[in-house]
Design a protein around this motif. Structure first.
Motif, PDB file in Angstrom:
ATOM      1  N   SER A  64       0.815  -1.206   0.000  1.00  0.00           N
ATOM      2  CA  SER A  64       0.000   0.000   0.000  1.00  0.00           C
ATOM      3  C   SER A  64       0.852   1.262   0.000  1.00  0.00           C
ATOM      4  CB  SER A  64      -0.927  -0.003   1.224  1.00  0.00           C
ATOM      5  OG  SER A  64      -1.608   1.221   1.336  1.00  0.00           O
ATOM      6  N   VAL A  65       1.788   1.359   0.926  1.00  0.00           N
ATOM      7  CA  VAL A  65       2.579   2.581   1.039  1.00  0.00           C
ATOM      8  C   VAL A  65       3.542   2.733  -0.130  1.00  0.00           C
ATOM      9  CG1 VAL A  65       4.447   1.564   2.437  1.00  0.00           C
ATOM     10  CG2 VAL A  65       3.910   3.995   2.664  1.00  0.00           C
ATOM     11  N   SER A  66       4.093   1.630  -0.623  1.00  0.00           N
ATOM     12  CA  SER A  66       5.084   1.709  -1.696  1.00  0.00           C
ATOM     13  C   SER A  66       4.461   2.085  -3.033  1.00  0.00           C
ATOM     14  CB  SER A  66       5.822   0.367  -1.838  1.00  0.00           C
ATOM     15  OG  SER A  66       6.534   0.066  -0.657  1.00  0.00           O
ATOM     16  N   SER A  67       3.194   1.736  -3.249  1.00  0.00           N
ATOM     17  CA  SER A  67       2.548   2.073  -4.511  1.00  0.00           C
ATOM     18  C   SER A  67       2.450   3.582  -4.698  1.00  0.00           C
ATOM     19  CB  SER A  67       1.151   1.452  -4.579  1.00  0.00           C
ATOM     20  OG  SER A  67       0.331   1.951  -3.542  1.00  0.00           O
ATOM     21  N   VAL A  68       2.486   4.331  -3.599  1.00  0.00           N
ATOM     22  CA  VAL A  68       2.445   5.797  -3.681  1.00  0.00           C
ATOM     23  C   VAL A  68       3.856   6.384  -3.592  1.00  0.00           C
ATOM     24  CG1 VAL A  68       1.619   7.917  -2.565  1.00  0.00           C
ATOM     25  CG2 VAL A  68       0.112   5.923  -2.749  1.00  0.00           C
ATOM     26  N   THR A  69       4.649   5.930  -2.618  1.00  0.00           N
ATOM     27  CA  THR A  69       5.979   6.516  -2.431  1.00  0.00           C
ATOM     28  C   THR A  69       6.906   6.236  -3.617  1.00  0.00           C
ATOM     29  OG1 THR A  69       6.699   4.547  -1.192  1.00  0.00           O
ATOM     30  CG2 THR A  69       5.799   6.371   0.079  1.00  0.00           C
ATOM     31  N   VAL A  70       6.819   5.030  -4.172  1.00  0.00           N
ATOM     32  CA  VAL A  70       7.661   4.703  -5.326  1.00  0.00           C
ATOM     33  C   VAL A  70       7.245   5.520  -6.546  1.00  0.00           C
ATOM     34  CG1 VAL A  70       8.340   2.861  -6.926  1.00  0.00           C
ATOM     35  CG2 VAL A  70       8.205   2.385  -4.489  1.00  0.00           C
ATOM     36  N   ALA A  71       5.940   5.827  -6.658  1.00  0.00           N
ATOM     37  CA  ALA A  71       5.458   6.637  -7.781  1.00  0.00           C
ATOM     38  C   ALA A  71       6.111   8.013  -7.780  1.00  0.00           C
ATOM     39  CB  ALA A  71       3.935   6.774  -7.712  1.00  0.00           C
ATOM     40  N   PHE A  72       6.326   8.587  -6.596  1.00  0.00           N
ATOM     41  CA  PHE A  72       6.972   9.897  -6.515  1.00  0.00           C
ATOM     42  C   PHE A  72       8.460   9.794  -6.870  1.00  0.00           C
ATOM     43  CE2 PHE A  72       3.142  11.141  -4.383  1.00  0.00           C
ATOM     44  CZ  PHE A  72       3.052  12.505  -4.567  1.00  0.00           C
ATOM     45  N   CYS A  73       9.096   8.682  -6.509  1.00  0.00           N
ATOM     46  CA  CYS A  73      10.510   8.496  -6.852  1.00  0.00           C
ATOM     47  C   CYS A  73      10.689   8.202  -8.339  1.00  0.00           C
ATOM     48  CB  CYS A  73      11.102   7.352  -6.030  1.00  0.00           C
ATOM     49  SG  CYS A  73      11.164   7.653  -4.257  1.00  0.00           S
ATOM     50  N   ALA A  74       9.765   7.425  -8.906  1.00  0.00           N
ATOM     51  CA  ALA A  74       9.907   6.967 -10.283  1.00  0.00           C
ATOM     52  C   ALA A  74       9.531   8.028 -11.306  1.00  0.00           C
ATOM     53  CB  ALA A  74       9.051   5.712 -10.505  1.00  0.00           C
ATOM     54  N   ASN A  75       8.926   9.137 -10.865  1.00  0.00           N
ATOM     55  CA  ASN A  75       8.494  10.183 -11.795  1.00  0.00           C
ATOM     56  C   ASN A  75       9.586  11.217 -12.046  1.00  0.00           C
ATOM     57  OD1 ASN A  75       6.523  11.107 -13.527  1.00  0.00           O
ATOM     58  ND2 ASN A  75       4.955  11.228 -11.958  1.00  0.00           N
ATOM     59  N   MET A  76      10.825  10.847 -11.760  1.00  0.00           N
ATOM     60  CA  MET A  76      11.961  11.751 -11.945  1.00  0.00           C
ATOM     61  C   MET A  76      12.154  12.141 -13.407  1.00  0.00           C
ATOM     62  SD  MET A  76      14.457  13.429 -10.571  1.00  0.00           S
ATOM     63  CE  MET A  76      14.910  12.784  -8.965  1.00  0.00           C
ATOM     64  N   VAL A  77      11.720  11.281 -14.345  1.00  0.00           N
ATOM     65  CA  VAL A  77      11.933  11.555 -15.774  1.00  0.00           C
ATOM     66  C   VAL A  77      11.231  12.843 -16.182  1.00  0.00           C
ATOM     67  CG1 VAL A  77      11.560  10.710 -18.116  1.00  0.00           C
ATOM     68  CG2 VAL A  77      12.212   9.115 -16.311  1.00  0.00           C
ATOM     69  N   MET A  78      10.003  13.056 -15.712  1.00  0.00           N
ATOM     70  CA  MET A  78       9.263  14.264 -16.052  1.00  0.00           C
ATOM     71  C   MET A  78       9.972  15.500 -15.516  1.00  0.00           C
ATOM     72  SD  MET A  78       5.234  15.236 -15.403  1.00  0.00           S
ATOM     73  CE  MET A  78       5.334  15.180 -13.610  1.00  0.00           C
ATOM     74  N   VAL A  79      10.483  15.427 -14.293  1.00  0.00           N
ATOM     75  CA  VAL A  79      11.194  16.554 -13.697  1.00  0.00           C
ATOM     76  C   VAL A  79      12.488  16.825 -14.462  1.00  0.00           C
ATOM     77  CG1 VAL A  79      12.252  17.455 -11.591  1.00  0.00           C
ATOM     78  CG2 VAL A  79      10.176  16.064 -11.442  1.00  0.00           C
ATOM     79  N   ASP A  80      13.211  15.768 -14.829  1.00  0.00           N
ATOM     80  CA  ASP A  80      14.452  15.929 -15.595  1.00  0.00           C
ATOM     81  C   ASP A  80      14.196  16.592 -16.945  1.00  0.00           C
ATOM     82  OD1 ASP A  80      16.145  14.909 -13.708  1.00  0.00           O
ATOM     83  OD2 ASP A  80      16.194  12.884 -14.533  1.00  0.00           O
ATOM     84  N   ASP A  81      13.107  16.211 -17.589  1.00  0.00           N
ATOM     85  CA  ASP A  81      12.774  16.811 -18.884  1.00  0.00           C
ATOM     86  C   ASP A  81      12.476  18.300 -18.742  1.00  0.00           C
ATOM     87  OD1 ASP A  81      13.164  14.463 -20.202  1.00  0.00           O
ATOM     88  OD2 ASP A  81      11.051  13.978 -20.474  1.00  0.00           O
ATOM     89  N   LYS A  82      11.901  18.694 -17.621  1.00  0.00           N
ATOM     90  CA  LYS A  82      11.659  20.110 -17.379  1.00  0.00           C
ATOM     91  C   LYS A  82      12.971  20.848 -17.143  1.00  0.00           C
ATOM     92  CE  LYS A  82       7.044  19.894 -15.339  1.00  0.00           C
ATOM     93  NZ  LYS A  82       6.241  20.197 -14.127  1.00  0.00           N
TER      94      LYS A  82
END
Length: 319
Positions: free
Chosen positions: A81-99
């Motif tokens: 339960s907790v990892s499905s949300v916390t990992v999503a924030f870690c794994a979304n680094m690609v969008m931030v890098d593109d910005k």
């Protein structure tokens, strides 16, 4: 439509490859659930075992495989339960890098719809988190198979469905929040904050029933609570049935369900399992609508800024 679908798949493949190129980023994403698994199964397991034993009437006992299994299943539901949300924030680094590097602006000047670009970030994030969660589920299943496996085939498939719904919720939430982030430092700070806070407000680290009544009612209004509870129900269901077959009174079974968040009460009203799914899916739909609005508004701002940058040199030359 077919052309946009091809563009979407190409962008999803590109985003996913960009994520896996950074081996340390993938390792960091796996690190949080792995630490939680090791921490729970090595140090906290005995605490929960004592709690389960305390729910039995005097003179009643169950097989150690059932007891160890239900404790492990409860802990596994917490990690998932907790990892499905916390990992999503870690794994979304690609969008931030593109910005940060301006790649997203390069995509915008191509004949690709902004919605396709942003949808690609969400889809690739979903698949990355799904891979991590399936890895965690595999490790947890191996552990449960060793200590005591009582999960039916139907419950196991429902666990998979619960994981998918939780990931959709986590990925949409991460996509909305991180769409306003343009630095790696801010992204890391938000990911750290979510990792520390979400486990408590969703009832993953501690049962909500152990909190004060006012706080429990407040947490019962948050959708993450129900994402945790649906996993609790299907992870623990087979073990609770085995306890019933072993002769444990129904009052004790209800006490376990109440005490370990398989049953959720908001202002003394019981929330049914179907209502939990309805609330969580409704929240996902609302987050999707918000994400679409954010994408449209940000796309307009980016297009205006690009137009100004292109127009300025032309005006200077004319002067």
């Amino acid at each position: 439509m077919l052309l946009e679908s091809k563009k979407l798949m190409s962008l999803v493949g590109r985003n996913t490859k960009s994520y896996f190129k950074d081996k340390m980023l993938f390792f960091t994403s796996m690190l949080t659930p792995l630490i939680l698994l090791v921490l729970f199964f090595t140090f906290l397991k005995n605490i929960y075992l004592d709690s389960f034993r305390g729910a039995f009437p005097n003179g009643f006992s169950v097989d150690d495989r059932i007891l160890n299994g239900i404790a492990g299943a409860w802990l596994l539901s917490s990690v998932l339960s907790v990892s499905s949300v916390t990992v999503a924030f870690c794994a979304n680094m690609v969008m931030v890098d593109d910005k940060i590097h301006g790649a997203i602006n390069d995509f915008k000047v191509t004949p690709t719809k902004p919605t396709t670009i942003y949808l690609s970030y969400f889809v690739s994030n979903f698949f990355v988190v799904l891979l991590v969660m399936l890895s965690v589920l595999l490790l947890g299943s191996i552990y449960l198979a060793i200590v005591g496996w009582y999960i039916s085939v139907s419950d196991f498939f429902m666990i998979l469905l619960d994981i998918v719904i939780n990931i959709i919720f986590g990925s949409l939430l991460a996509s909305i929040v991180l769409s306003f982030v343009s630095t790696q430092g801010m992204q890391s700070a938000i990911a750290t904050l979510i990792s520390a806070l979400y486990g408590f407000i969703s009832g993953s680290y501690m049962p909500i029933s152990s909190f004060s009544k006012g706080l429990a009612n407040f947490l019962g209004l948050l959708p993450g609570t129900y994402g945790t509870s649906i996993l609790r129900n299907h992870c623990m269901n087979g073990y609770l049935q085995a306890m019933i077959d072993a002769g444990i009174p129904s009052e004790s079974i209800k006490g376990i369900r109440d005490g370990f968040d398989a049953n959720i009460y908001v202002f003394d009203k019981s929330v049914s399992l179907s209502a939990m799914y309805g609330i969580l899916l409704g929240t996902c739909l609302a987050l999707l609508i918000i994400y679409v609005i954010v994408v449209i508004l940000q796309s307009k701002n980016i297009n205006i800024n690009l137009f100004k940058k292109i127009k300025k040199p032309i005006l200077k030359k004319q002067i």
